[in-house]
Design an enzyme around this catalytic site. Structure first.
Site, mmCIF file in Angstrom:
data_model
loop_
_atom_site.group_PDB
_atom_site.id
_atom_site.type_symbol
_atom_site.label_atom_id
_atom_site.label_comp_id
_atom_site.label_asym_id
_atom_site.label_seq_id
_atom_site.Cartn_x
_atom_site.Cartn_y
_atom_site.Cartn_z
ATOM 1 N N SER A 152 41.423 -20.170 5.728
ATOM 2 C CA SER A 152 40.628 -21.293 6.215
ATOM 3 C C SER A 152 39.171 -20.913 6.016
ATOM 4 C CB SER A 152 40.910 -21.537 7.697
ATOM 5 O OG SER A 152 39.908 -22.360 8.279
ATOM 6 N N THR A 153 38.309 -21.905 5.994
ATOM 7 C CA THR A 153 36.889 -21.590 6.039
ATOM 8 C C THR A 153 36.587 -20.682 7.227
ATOM 9 O OG1 THR A 153 36.134 -23.610 4.948
ATOM 10 C CG2 THR A 153 34.586 -22.585 6.477
ATOM 11 N N ASN A 154 37.338 -20.878 8.313
ATOM 12 C CA ASN A 154 36.991 -20.233 9.572
ATOM 13 C C ASN A 154 37.301 -18.742 9.620
ATOM 14 O OD1 ASN A 154 36.402 -22.837 10.114
ATOM 15 N ND2 ASN A 154 38.035 -23.149 11.595
ATOM 16 N N THR A 199 -5.406 5.222 26.751
ATOM 17 C CA THR A 199 -4.491 4.367 27.498
ATOM 18 C C THR A 199 -5.276 3.163 27.979
ATOM 19 O OG1 THR A 199 -4.940 5.577 29.557
ATOM 20 C CG2 THR A 199 -3.040 6.284 28.259
ATOM 21 N N SER A 330 -13.711 -10.998 2.133
ATOM 22 C CA SER A 330 -14.429 -12.193 2.568
ATOM 23 C C SER A 330 -15.023 -12.920 1.381
ATOM 24 C CB SER A 330 -15.542 -11.812 3.554
ATOM 25 O OG SER A 330 -16.318 -12.945 3.892
ATOM 26 N N LYS A 336 -17.058 -6.557 2.781
ATOM 27 C CA LYS A 336 -16.073 -6.570 3.866
ATOM 28 C C LYS A 336 -14.668 -6.362 3.298
ATOM 29 C CE LYS A 336 -15.000 -9.144 8.098
ATOM 30 N NZ LYS A 336 -13.562 -9.369 7.994
#
Length: 487
Positions: A152-154, A199, A330, A336
């Protein structure tokens, strides 16, 4: 799941006529697909991406059909001639032929039936040619009765989805290994370079840049381990379950025979699910895999955030590392250069995190004995895997491998940081250390200068305690051994 049948009733030079339960349609004479595929292309013009764009899926479908034909031939359900023709057609497809004939949209209704029928029709028509017949002469060899025999497809489609996803994930595992190794090489190169650990974006205590980069290696290797575990769940298949898991229409011995042939064909240690009814409706393995992909995406995005922060500047940011320039940054600001590679990896990560929601909802939406939404799960998982694969390789090759360090500025930051006072807590007490830190911050004077001025420690002892090299060395080291680069 009910499957439609099809047969040829007439033909011309350019078209043949096929019919199914809805009526007759003309199919191009040179097409290996048939009427069910034709209807599916009309019904599901959704993404513009056909299943043929997923070679792992096509290979997997062909492997499943080859295994089924071999099992049916072995059990006497198919005669040798037809079984061998189907096997021959499947082998050609697994070699890369006819992938352009898999034309249905990857997202479709019907729980994958259109994908399964597309495969049945292509295999049937190529097998007919191998038998010396024309395409569409289904009275000699039929897409449903012969190619789809005992299936089956399933059970055929989910098994193929599992196999396709395993193959895709293997590429991602390799890409993650490449990236982890690239970070490990940099960790070795940077191991003697002092810098400030942070931190909450505030100075904390000294560490080495090598420790920082080795952490990324450990993060990636840990996630590779989780991905390996998640992929292992996909080796359980439901081939032989047929429609809902009861095995209706499959002959005795078929389930085990088909599994053995599929393991031989794919070289994978496949196992049949203990409960085929459960396996046919449950998508838990895909949900788990998607969660791991999200975990990988989150880690990659965090790493790229770090790389962008550490390379910020070049004059007014942290400027501790330099990413290799790969393009002008840029259209208005000369000189940049932007961190474009980490930026694109960030975007891939965002996509994968969103894709996890789609997989979650598709899995949740299954009802009773079948989940009808595996086409979306396949499409989404494979997008996530493919894009993460590309992102890891891109980050390794176009960014991390070319990173350089600004050792002098990192060391200067350490020597001027009030974070050094943390090392003095056990020797002068937290309160005194806090006062030193506050005054150092307010006045700009050095930690050592203030400690000596207050007579809290002798100069010789202070010099030993504040050696940045020793402070960094005292930190818990990463689990990754940088010398041999073995996790």
């Amino acid at each position: 799941m009910a499957e439609t049948c099809c047969a040829t009733t007439d033909r011309s030079d350019t078209h043949r006529v096929e019919h199914d339960l809805l009526g007759e349609r003309e199919v191009p004479s040179d097409a290996y697909w048939g009427i069910h595929t034709l209807r599916a292309t009309e019904n599901f013009p959704v993404t513009g991406t056909t299943i043929g764009a997923y070679p792992h899926l096509i290979d997997a479908l062909a492997a499943v059909k080859e295994a089924a034909a071999s099992a049916n031939g072995e059990l006497g359900i198919l005669d040798t001639r037809r079984a061998e023709a189907i096997v021959g057609a499947c082998k050609e497809i697994r070699m890369g032929h006819l992938h352009d004939q898999f034309v249905v949209d990857v997202i479709q209704g019907g729980a994958g039936t259109s994908t399964n029928m597309n495969a049945n029709e292509v295999i049937a028509n190529r097998a007919l040619e191998l038998l010396g017949h024309s395409k569409g002469e289904y009275h000699h060899l039929h897409p449903n009765e012969d190619v789809n025999c005992s299936q089956s497809t399933n059970d055929a489609y989910p098994t193929a989805v599992n196999l396709a996803t395993i193959a895709a994930a293997e590429g991602l595992l390799d890409a993650m290994s490449v990236l982890a190794e690239t970070f490990a090489v940099k960790a070795v190169a940077f191991r003697g370079m002092l810098k400030m650990g942070r931190t909450q974006l505030q100075d904390a205590v000294p560490m080495t840049l090598g420790q920082e980069f080795s952490t990324y290696t450990v993060m990636l290797e840990e996630d590779r381990g989780r991905l390996i575990e998640a992929v292992a769940l996909l080796y359980e298949i439901n081939l032989g379950a047929t429609a809902i898991g009861t095995g209706l229409t499959a002959p005795p011995g078929y389930t085990e025979a088909a599994r053995e042939h599929l393991s031989r064909i794919t070289g994978r240690p496949l196992v049949t699910a203990a409960n085929l009814v459960e396996a046919t409706q449950d998508c838990g393995a895909f949900v788990h895999l998607s969660g791991v992909l999200k975990r990988i995406a989150v880690k990659l995005s965090k790493i790229c955030n770090d790389l962008r922060l550490l390379s910020s500047g070049p004059r007014a940011g942290l400027g501790e590392i330099n990413l290799p320039p790969v393009q002008a940054g840029s259209s208005i600001m000369p000189g940049k250069v932007n961190p474009v590679i980490p930026e694109v990896v960030n975007q891939v990560a965002f996509e994968v995190i969103g894709n996890d929601i789609a997989v979650t909802m598709a899995a949740e939406a299954g009802q009773l004995q079948l989940n009808a939404f595996e086409p979306l799960i396949l499409h989404t998982l494979n997008k996530s895997i493919a894009h993460l694969d590309s992102a890891c390789r891109l980050l390794a090759g176009r960014c991390v491998s070319g990173i350089t360090a600004n050792e002098g500025s990192m060391r200067a930051a350490v020597e001027n940081s009030i974070g050094l006072v943390t090392a003095l807590n056990p020797h002068i007490g937290y309160a005194a250390a806090t006062d030193i830190a506050r005054e150092s911050l307010d006045t700009g004077r050095g930690v050592a200068e203030l400690v000596l001025e207050r007579g809290l420690l002798p100069a010789e002892r202070l010099a030993v305690l504040l050696r940045p090299e020793d402070i960094a060395a005292e930190l818990p080291g990463p689990r990754y051994q940088m010398d041999g680069m073995d996790h």
